[in-house]
Structure formats: structure tokens, C-alpha cells
Design an enzyme around this catalytic site. Structure first.
Site, mmCIF file in Angstrom:
data_model
loop_
_atom_site.group_PDB
_atom_site.id
_atom_site.type_symbol
_atom_site.label_atom_id
_atom_site.label_comp_id
_atom_site.label_asym_id
_atom_site.label_seq_id
_atom_site.Cartn_x
_atom_site.Cartn_y
_atom_site.Cartn_z
ATOM 1 N N ARG A 174 8.588 2.794 11.719
ATOM 2 C CA ARG A 174 9.689 2.395 10.825
ATOM 3 C C ARG A 174 10.986 2.188 11.602
ATOM 4 O O ARG A 174 11.507 3.095 12.231
ATOM 5 C CB ARG A 174 9.855 3.415 9.689
ATOM 6 C CG ARG A 174 10.178 4.809 10.137
ATOM 7 C CD ARG A 174 10.086 5.805 8.976
ATOM 8 N NE ARG A 174 8.689 6.129 8.693
ATOM 9 C CZ ARG A 174 8.241 7.340 8.364
ATOM 10 N NH1 ARG A 174 9.069 8.352 8.258
ATOM 11 N NH2 ARG A 174 6.967 7.545 8.124
ATOM 12 N N ASP A 222 0.792 -1.234 0.000
ATOM 13 C CA ASP A 222 0.000 0.000 0.000
ATOM 14 C C ASP A 222 0.828 1.291 0.000
ATOM 15 O O ASP A 222 0.404 2.308 -0.518
ATOM 16 C CB ASP A 222 -0.940 0.018 1.225
ATOM 17 C CG ASP A 222 -0.203 -0.237 2.527
ATOM 18 O OD1 ASP A 222 1.028 -0.378 2.506
ATOM 19 O OD2 ASP A 222 -0.868 -0.309 3.589
ATOM 20 N N HIS A 223 2.043 1.240 0.548
ATOM 21 C CA HIS A 223 2.788 2.487 0.737
ATOM 22 C C HIS A 223 3.576 2.949 -0.481
ATOM 23 O O HIS A 223 4.001 4.091 -0.533
ATOM 24 C CB HIS A 223 3.768 2.342 1.910
ATOM 25 C CG HIS A 223 3.132 2.493 3.257
ATOM 26 N ND1 HIS A 223 2.144 1.651 3.710
ATOM 27 C CD2 HIS A 223 3.343 3.387 4.244
ATOM 28 C CE1 HIS A 223 1.787 2.030 4.926
ATOM 29 N NE2 HIS A 223 2.491 3.078 5.272
ATOM 30 N N ASP A 270 3.353 -1.071 11.652
ATOM 31 C CA ASP A 270 2.881 0.242 11.246
ATOM 32 C C ASP A 270 2.213 0.863 12.458
ATOM 33 O O ASP A 270 1.485 0.180 13.191
ATOM 34 C CB ASP A 270 1.870 0.123 10.100
ATOM 35 C CG ASP A 270 1.556 1.485 9.523
ATOM 36 O OD1 ASP A 270 2.121 1.826 8.468
ATOM 37 O OD2 ASP A 270 0.754 2.222 10.137
ATOM 38 N N SER A 320 6.031 7.232 13.395
ATOM 39 C CA SER A 320 5.977 5.944 12.709
ATOM 40 C C SER A 320 6.669 4.800 13.449
ATOM 41 O O SER A 320 7.485 5.003 14.336
ATOM 42 C CB SER A 320 6.619 6.128 11.348
ATOM 43 O OG SER A 320 7.046 4.916 10.829
ATOM 44 N N ARG A 373 -1.927 12.339 10.289
ATOM 45 C CA ARG A 373 -0.680 13.039 10.608
ATOM 46 C C ARG A 373 -0.494 14.254 9.743
ATOM 47 O O ARG A 373 -0.852 14.233 8.582
ATOM 48 C CB ARG A 373 0.499 12.112 10.326
ATOM 49 C CG ARG A 373 0.874 11.393 11.544
ATOM 50 C CD ARG A 373 2.066 10.511 11.392
ATOM 51 N NE ARG A 373 1.929 9.596 12.497
ATOM 52 C CZ ARG A 373 2.382 8.376 12.520
ATOM 53 N NH1 ARG A 373 3.048 7.908 11.494
ATOM 54 N NH2 ARG A 373 2.178 7.630 13.566
HETATM 55 C C1 MIC Z 1 3.028 6.444 8.546
HETATM 56 O O1 MIC Z 1 1.828 6.668 8.612
HETATM 57 O O2 MIC Z 1 3.896 7.252 8.913
HETATM 58 C C2 MIC Z 1 3.486 5.116 8.014
HETATM 59 C C3 MIC Z 1 4.175 5.342 6.734
HETATM 60 O O3 MIC Z 1 2.375 4.304 7.775
HETATM 61 C C4 MIC Z 1 4.412 4.498 9.048
HETATM 62 C C5 MIC Z 1 5.080 3.272 8.626
HETATM 63 C C6 MIC Z 1 6.249 3.479 7.774
HETATM 64 O O4 MIC Z 1 7.047 4.379 8.009
HETATM 65 O O5 MIC Z 1 6.442 2.669 6.861
HETATM 66 C C7 MIC Z 1 3.770 4.223 10.395
HETATM 67 O O6 MIC Z 1 2.874 4.926 10.754
HETATM 68 O O7 MIC Z 1 4.236 3.357 11.139
HETATM 69 FE FE1 SF4 Z 2 -0.865 4.675 4.969
HETATM 70 FE FE2 SF4 Z 2 0.159 5.332 7.355
HETATM 71 FE FE3 SF4 Z 2 -1.279 7.080 5.897
HETATM 72 FE FE4 SF4 Z 2 -2.478 5.050 6.992
HETATM 73 S S1 SF4 Z 2 -1.450 6.711 8.080
HETATM 74 S S2 SF4 Z 2 -2.782 5.786 4.905
HETATM 75 S S3 SF4 Z 2 -0.942 3.445 6.835
HETATM 76 S S4 SF4 Z 2 0.707 6.207 5.375
#
Ligand code: MIC
Ligand code: SF4
Length: 750
Positions: free
Chosen positions: A639, A89-90, A154, A637, A442
Site C-alpha cells: 500500500r 476483493d478487499h 499487492d 503490504s 500474515r
Molecule cells: C495485505 O495482505 O496486507 C493486503 C491488504 O493485501 C496488502 C495490500 C493493501 O494494503 O491494500 C498487500 O499485501 O499488499
Molecule cells: Fe487479501 Fe492480502 Fe489477505 Fe490475500 S493476503 S486474502 S490479498 S488481504
């Protein structure tokens, strides 16, 4: 599996009640039924005891799964020990629209998708192809169940709390433990109760509950805690609305959030072809909620209690730059003027894992429809990212997507897209301050489009839609009118939503690929020349000595989220290649000494350079380095790249005022030292040219502070204390060089 989980509920909950000695909250029930070694023998201390759990499932998204699976390949296992899934998805960039963007992503990312699908196939992991949808929406539709426990790589994994699950975001190394059949450790959380009374009405939606809670608790207020929602208001919220609230609970640092099993969850389970699970849940319903005594006198059972009356709750808009800057809509226009935020709204974006339910789309569509019927032309650009193919197919069938199209909206692929900076935004002048509003969760600087001048605000999909029609931030749809194409003043009617599709959900190809029965013959190949995937070399074990002469790499000032430490957007493509992605390490962090990003002093040459290059220069000389940071370091995140990159580039210690939970664990797992100033004011003693010693590691013991010597350039010294939260097992990770090294040692795998 679900039957087995429910079968053990009665005995385990009763055992827990006995040792705890008082009525139990729902959170405690779910946690105590998932203890790794079975029945509870002791009561755990909230906020203190480290406890081993055995989660029922693991979910991983493509941007974090690469590193998780590269590590899992070293764990010496033939198959995963618990049901696990990967979701693509990312990595899909939003540019022109769903069909073309998906096709482009499949070409650009083919190497990574092939890797993920073949590893999944080999180890018995379910694979959701690109276009199938966003991890949390797909999990809610298929896998979440009341009373279950899962971990996901995630931070928005808590979305599944909307279906009564304890669902927690973790780094990939934690997922490896669970997939390898080992225990998963968590500090027993504190409990925050949120009592919801009244009923939502008019423009207010479930999103506003969490926008309000974020304002009350701030981005740190949920740290170390699980938020449990209850009360008559909770029961009146749709299951997906509950999901929205739990999802964005990540923004207050909460470990997770949860709602009790109720009629709304039953309706959702039945509507998503899981009537069997609903029937099972009904049988143990009393275990899927807190004890009555808790609801009667919640203050006695929660560490903190918040009450919100849904009947009087106003729609909120949060931002810019931080999700906890909460503004009730009646005060927002004034704030926009006073703070000088750009009033013109360039883009409204709805969807994402936070707000993609059928109810969300119908409510937003009921506003979009009025653009046509009331002869209003939408003034801002508008995009929709459906959370899953199930939602996209169903909303298209029901004519909802067409309504957005008529308003001038663009439907993007079922993926993260702009939410994670995968957005080829068409801006004429990126140096100009500008505003966007999203229904995501976010809004840190640069997150959506990489542009520091973009002011991003967060609200419900219906408020986003209304503001996109108006084209400016100071519009309050509850009270204000708009001038239509005929010059008449018109007011938008309140949104109307439909909780579950009247004709049921439908989908042609949901995008799922089951793994091979016997994955033994499946080959996983990684090209040594690849710039996107790189097999991992183990990190070196600790040499048994104190760390001396560490060079200060950067003293970060203010907010330093995982987006500042390891930016997403264009860097997502290197998530499977540690060396390459390390070139983004801390490039977004603000250097205390010159207030600039990506410009730090190289103590060997006296010159200023980029953070990753400076770290590499120290590493090349065999010199370790240290990063100093402010409050809530690593917020955001899950990550683990934000922990692996410094480890890879020779940073030995991260010393900060306080950590965000997932990041602190990620650092420990990778064999780093994660320390906090015993006296936060000592942060001020750290100088730009410091060489730093960490003393006391030979006796590294749980609960005992370490000594830090700051050797300043002028020959003077400061000696300060640093705290840590390592327990025995975690000290073992430090000694071995990483948690994975320890797994390998204990399993005898190579
Ligand atoms: C996000 O919303 O910041 C992400 C991208 O989904 C991250 C995960 C990632 O960095 O791959 C998260 O929220 O954990
Ligand atoms: Fe994707 Fe993270 Fe955004 Fe949800 S908050 S849509 S998992 S990047």
C-alpha cells in the site's frame, strides 16, 4: 501476447547466456527475456544494477487500485499499454455470511465500485466485480503463465510464481509507469535457491514448506532476492501448492518466488481451460526451467541455497504476531504452555488467497467430515473464505461446502474478509487475551480483528480445521486423540486431497466485465464532497535547498509494518481519499520515548498528541518533519498510502535502520527522502526534542552518503551519516516532487 513472449525466448536467453558467461537459472531467463530495451548487452550485478523491465501484465486490487488509478488519470494516456485488471476483493466485510455480506458491501462501497468500473471501462482495463474472488486466485486461474512477468499492486502478487511467472508486488505508482508504457525498474535481485527433495505425506502440505522457509529466513531474509524452488520435491507439488509457497514468500521479504514449468502446471493450465497455453509452453519448455548445470550444482549459481526434505518435513504452526516464528507441530503445545499463549482456540479460519485451491478445500473437508462421522462437535468457531467464484461454485457443486456447514462453519464471501481485518468479529470481551488460527499468510498484531489481545497463528487449512475441532492449541492431530460425544477416544485420520476436480471446474458467472472498445466517451466522476474519493493534487517540487529544522515526529521502536503505518480494517474505506486516510498515519507505531502508540510530543506546544494531528500542526506552520524507524521498516503490504500519507502531512524524510523493498520504492516514488543510518547505532542518538537537518542535497548523488545533524534541545549536536539507494532517475523523482510529476513533465500532459 503469450505467443509473442515465447517467440522471443530463444534469442534473448541465448544472448543473456553469452553476456552472463555461465548457465542460467530460471529467474535469470525470465528477467532477461523481459528487458525493456530488448536483448541483453551486459551482465547485471545481482543486488546492485538497476534494470528496466517490461512486464506483460498489471493486476490491481480495489484497495490499492483507487490510488493507482487516481494517479494514472494524470498520466495523460488514453488506454493502458499492457493488459491490466482490477479486482474487487478487499472492501467486503465479513459479518454473517457470503450472500448478505456481499449485498451490504455493494451498497456501502457503491461509489468506489462505480469509480473503479468506470475508470477501468475508460482506459481498457478488465474489471472483476465484487464477489468474483481474490486477486491472486483469479490471476492464477486466468492470467498467470509460465515464463511471464507481471506486477501487481499487492504484496502477494508472487502467488503467480506457482505457475512459473515472475510476479512482483509494487505500489500503485509503479503500476502507473507500466500502464503508461514506460519501463519498470527493479534492482537486479539476488537469487536464493530452495532445493526440495522427497515427497509430502500425511498431514504435511505445501504450506508447511513456506512456514519452514519463513522460520529459516525470517521476515527480512528474502529482502532483495528472488527465491527459486526446484528439485524432485518441487515437481511433486501441485501447481496450486506451488502458488501457496510463492504467495507467502512475501512474508520473508522476497521480491518474488518461482517454480519451473512442469507437468503439474500443465495439468492446471489444462484444467482451467488454457490447454492452448500449455501447448505453447511445451514448445519452449527448456527455457522455462534453469539450465541442467544449475540443477546439477546449485550452490555455484545461487547466492544462498536451502535444502528441505519433504518426506521428513513436519506440519508447522507459525506465530503469534509475526509469520516467521515457526513451530513444528510436535513442539508447539510445549511452546503454548511455556509462553503463556491462550490455549483455548476461539476461531479457526480457512481460505484466503494463500490457501483456497480445490486441493486445500478437499483436504480440509476430509478432516471436517470426520467431525460428523466420529461424532465430534467442533469446539471453535470456523469460517471459510473461498478464493474465487470458480472455486466456490465448484466446491459447492461437489458437496464440499456442505461438509463445513455440518461442522458448524460459516462460508464467507469470495474476498479477503478477515485476512485484512474486514471482520466484524463477535467477541464478548475484547480486552481478554485470545487465540485464533488461520490458513492466511500474515499475523501481525491487530491485523485480523483490530484487537491487540488476539494471538493469531498461521498454518495449513487441514491443521486449522483439526485444531478448530479440538478447540485448543495444544492438540497435535498426528499423535493425540479427542473425546467424542459418546465419551470415546478418537483419532483424526490423515487428510486426503484431490488436486483437480474430477468433474472439472464450473462456474455460472465468474464476475468479469470487459472494458469498452473505445473508452473515450466514458465519463469518470468524482464528487468533490465525497469522503471516500478525492482527486490528487501534485506534491510540490523540491526547492533546491537542504532540509533544515525538521521536527522529529516519531521515533518508532521495533516492528513497524505497513499495518502500523497505515492500518487497514476500518480505514480501508478511505483508500481513495488521501486527506481522510492520512488520519491513520503511524497510529500503530510504538513511540520509543513512552512506549505508547499514537502519542507523540508536539515540539511547538510541548504537549502530547496523536501522530497525524501533530504532523498536521507542523504542516500548518510550514515546518517539515521527520520519522525515525528501526529495522525492516515498512514490511508487509504494497500500500503506497504508507508513503503518500507522510508526504501529504509534511514529513520530508524517513530515516531508519533498514527498509522493506516495496515501501522504500514507494517512498522514493512519492518524492520522499528514504534514508538509512550508515551506523545503525546512531539510532540511539536521536532524542525526542530534536530538530534535524539534512545536508548535502545540493550534490545529491548516487552512492554518496548524506550528512544529518541532530540538533538537541540542550544546544548540543550530533553529526551522523545516512546512506541512500537513489540512482539518477530516482533523484529526478525527488527533485520533481514525485515520479508522477516527472511523467507529467516528460509527457507534457496536464
Ligand atoms: C495485505 O495482505 O496486507 C493486503 C491488504 O493485501 C496488502 C495490500 C493493501 O494494503 O491494500 C498487500 O499485501 O499488499
Ligand atoms: Fe487479501 Fe492480502 Fe489477505 Fe490475500 S493476503 S486474502 S490479498 S488481504
Amino acid at each position: 501476447m503469450i505467443k509473442a513472449v515465447y517467440a522471443r525466448f530463444p534469442e534473448r536467453v541465448e544472448a543473456a547466456r553469452k553476456v552472463v558467461g555461465k548457465p542460467l537459472t530460471l529467474t535469470e531467463k525470465v528477467l532477461y527475456t523481459h528487458l525493456f530495451d530488448g536483448k541483453a548487452k551486459e551482465a547485471y550485478v545481482r543486488g546492485k544494477s538497476y534494470v528496466d523491465f517490461s512486464p506483460d501484465r498489471v493486476a490491481m486490487q480495489d484497495a490499492t487500485a483507487q490510488m493507482a488509478l487516481l494517479q494514472f488519470m494524470h498520466a495523460g494516456k488514453k488506454q493502458v499499454s499492457v493488459p491490466s485488471t482490477v479486482h474487487c476483493d478487499h472492501l467486503i466485510q465479513a459479518s454473517v455470511g457470503a450472500v448478505q455480506d456481499l449485498a451490504t458491501a455493494k451498497t456501502i462501497n457503491s461509489e468506489v465500485y462505480t469509480f473503479l468500473s468506470s475508470v477501468s471501462n475508460k482506459y481498457g482495463i478488465g474489471f472483476w466485480k465484487p464477489g468474483a474472488g481474490i486477486i491472486h486466485q483469479v490471476v492464477l486461474e486466468n492470467y498467470a503463465f509460465p515464463g511471464g512477468m507481471m506486477i501487481g499492486t499487492d504484496s502477494h502478487t508472487p502467488n503467480a510464481g506457482g505457475l512459473g511467472m515472475v510476479a512482483i508486488g509494487v505500489g500503485g505508482a509503479d503500476a502507473v509507469d507500466v500502464m503508461a508504457g514506460m519501463a519498470w525498474e527493479l534492482k537486479f535481485p539476488k537469487l536464493i535457491g530452495v532445493k526440495l527433495t522427497g515427497k509430502l505425506n500425511g498431514w504435511t502440505s505445501a504450506k508447511d514448506v513456506i512456514l519452514k522457509v519463513a522460520g529459516i529466513l525470517t521476515v527480512e531474509g528474502g529482502t532483495g532476492a528472488i527465491v527459486e524452488y526446484f528439485g524432485p520435491g518441487a515437481e511433486s507439488l501441485s501447481c496450486t501448492g506451488k502458488g501457496t509457497i510463492c504467495n507467502m514468500g512475501a512474508e520473508i521479504g522476497a521480491t518474488t518466488s518461482i517454480f519451473a514449468y512442469d507437468k503439474k502446471m500443465k495439468i492446471y493450465l489444462e484444467g482451467t481451460e488454457r490447454a492452448d497455453i500449455a501447448a505453447e509452453a511445451d514448445k519452449v519448455a527448456k527455457y522455462l526451467r534453469a539450465d541442467d548445470e544449475v540443477y546439477a550444482d546449485p550452490a555455484k549459481y545461487f547466492d544462498q541455497l536451502i535444502e528441505i526434505d519433504l518426506s521428513t518435513l513436519e506440519p508447522h504452526i507459525n506465530g503469534p504476531f509475526t509469520p516467521d516464528a515457526a513451530w513444528p507441530i510436535s513442539q508447539f503445545a510445549k511452546a503454548v504452555k511455556e509462553k503463556g499463549w491462550p490455549e483455548k482456540l476461539d476461531v479457526g479460519l480457512i481460505g484466503s488467497c494463500t490457501n483456497s485451491s480445490y486441493e486445500d478445500i478437499t483436504r480440509a473437508a476430509s478432516i471436517a467430515q470426520q467431525a460428523t462421522t466420529k461424532k465430534l462437535k467442533a469446539k471453535s468457531e470456523f469460517t471459510i473464505t473461498p478464493g474465487s467464484e470458480l472455486i466456490r461454485f465448484t466446491t459447492e457443486r461437489d458437496g464440499l461446502l456442505k461438509i463445513f456447514d455440518e461442522m458448524g462453519g460459516v462460508v464467507l464471501a469470495n474476498a479477503c474478509g478477515p485476512c485484512i481485518g474486514q471482520w466484524a468479529r463477535h467477541t464478548s470481551d475484547p480486552t481478554k487475551k485470545n487465540s485464533i488460527i488461520t490458513s492466511f499468510n500474515r499475523n501481525f498484531a491487530k491485523r485480523n480483528d483490530g484487537n491487540p489481545n488476539t494471538h493469531a497463528f498461521v498454518a495449513s487449512p487441514e491443521i486449522v480445521t483439526a485444531l478448530a475441532i479440538a478447540g485448543h492449541l495444544s492438540f497435535n492431530p498426528l499423535t493425540d486423540t479427542l473425546t467424542n460425544e459418546e465419551g470415546k477416544q478418537v483419532k483424526l485420520d490423515e487428510p486426503k486431497g484431490i488436486e483437480m476436480p474430477v468433474k472439472g471446474f464450473a462456474v455460472e458467472d465468474a464476475g468479469y466485465e470487459a472494458p469498452a472498445e473505445d473508452g473515450d466517451k466514458v465519463q469518470v466522476k468524482v464528487d468533490v464532497k465525497s469522503d471516500r474519493l478525492q482527486l490528487l493534487d501534485p506534491f510540490p517540487a523540491w526547492d533546491g535547498k537542504d532540509l533544515k529544522g525538521l521536527k522529529l515526529l516519531i521515533k518508532a521502536k521495533g516492528k513497524c509494518t505497513t499495518d502500523h503505518i497505515s492500518m487497514a480494517g476500518p480505514w480501508l474505506k478511505y483508500r481513495g481519499h488521501l486527506d481522510n486516510i492520512s488520519n491513520n498515519m503511524l497510529i500503530g507505531a510504538n513511540n520509543f520515548f513512552n512506549e505508547q502508540t499514537n502519542k507523540v510530543k508536539n515540539q511547538l506546544t510541548g504537549e502530547y498528541g496523536e501522530v497525524p494531528a501533530t504532523a498536521r500542526a507542523y504542516k500548518a506552520k510550514g515546518i517539515g518533519s521527520i520519522v525515525v524507524g528501526d529495522e525492516n521498516y515498512g514490511e508487509g503490504s504494497s500500500r503506497e498510502h504508507a508513503a503518500m500519507e507522510p508526504r501529504f502531512l509534511g514529513v520530508r524524510v524517513i530515516l531508519v535502520k533498514s527498509f522493506a523493498r516495496i515501501h522504500e520504492t514507494n517512498l522514493k516514488k512519492q518524492g520522499m527522502l528514504a534514508l538509512t543510518f550508515a551506523n545503525p547505532a546512531d539510532y540511539n542518538k536521536v532524542q525526542e526534542d530534536d530538530s534535524i537537518d539534512i545536508i548535502g542535497l545540493e550534490k545529491f548523488t548516487p552512492g554518496v552518503a548524506l550528512t544529518i545533524v541532530l540538533n538537541h534541545k540542550d544546544g548540543s549536536k550530533d553529526e551522523i551519516k545516512a546512506n541512500h539507494t537513489y540512482n539518477e532517475g530516482q533523484i529526478g523523482w525527488f527533485i520533481a516532487g514525485s515520479a508522477l510529476n516527472l511523467i507529467k513533465q516528460t509527457q507534457g500532459a496536464h
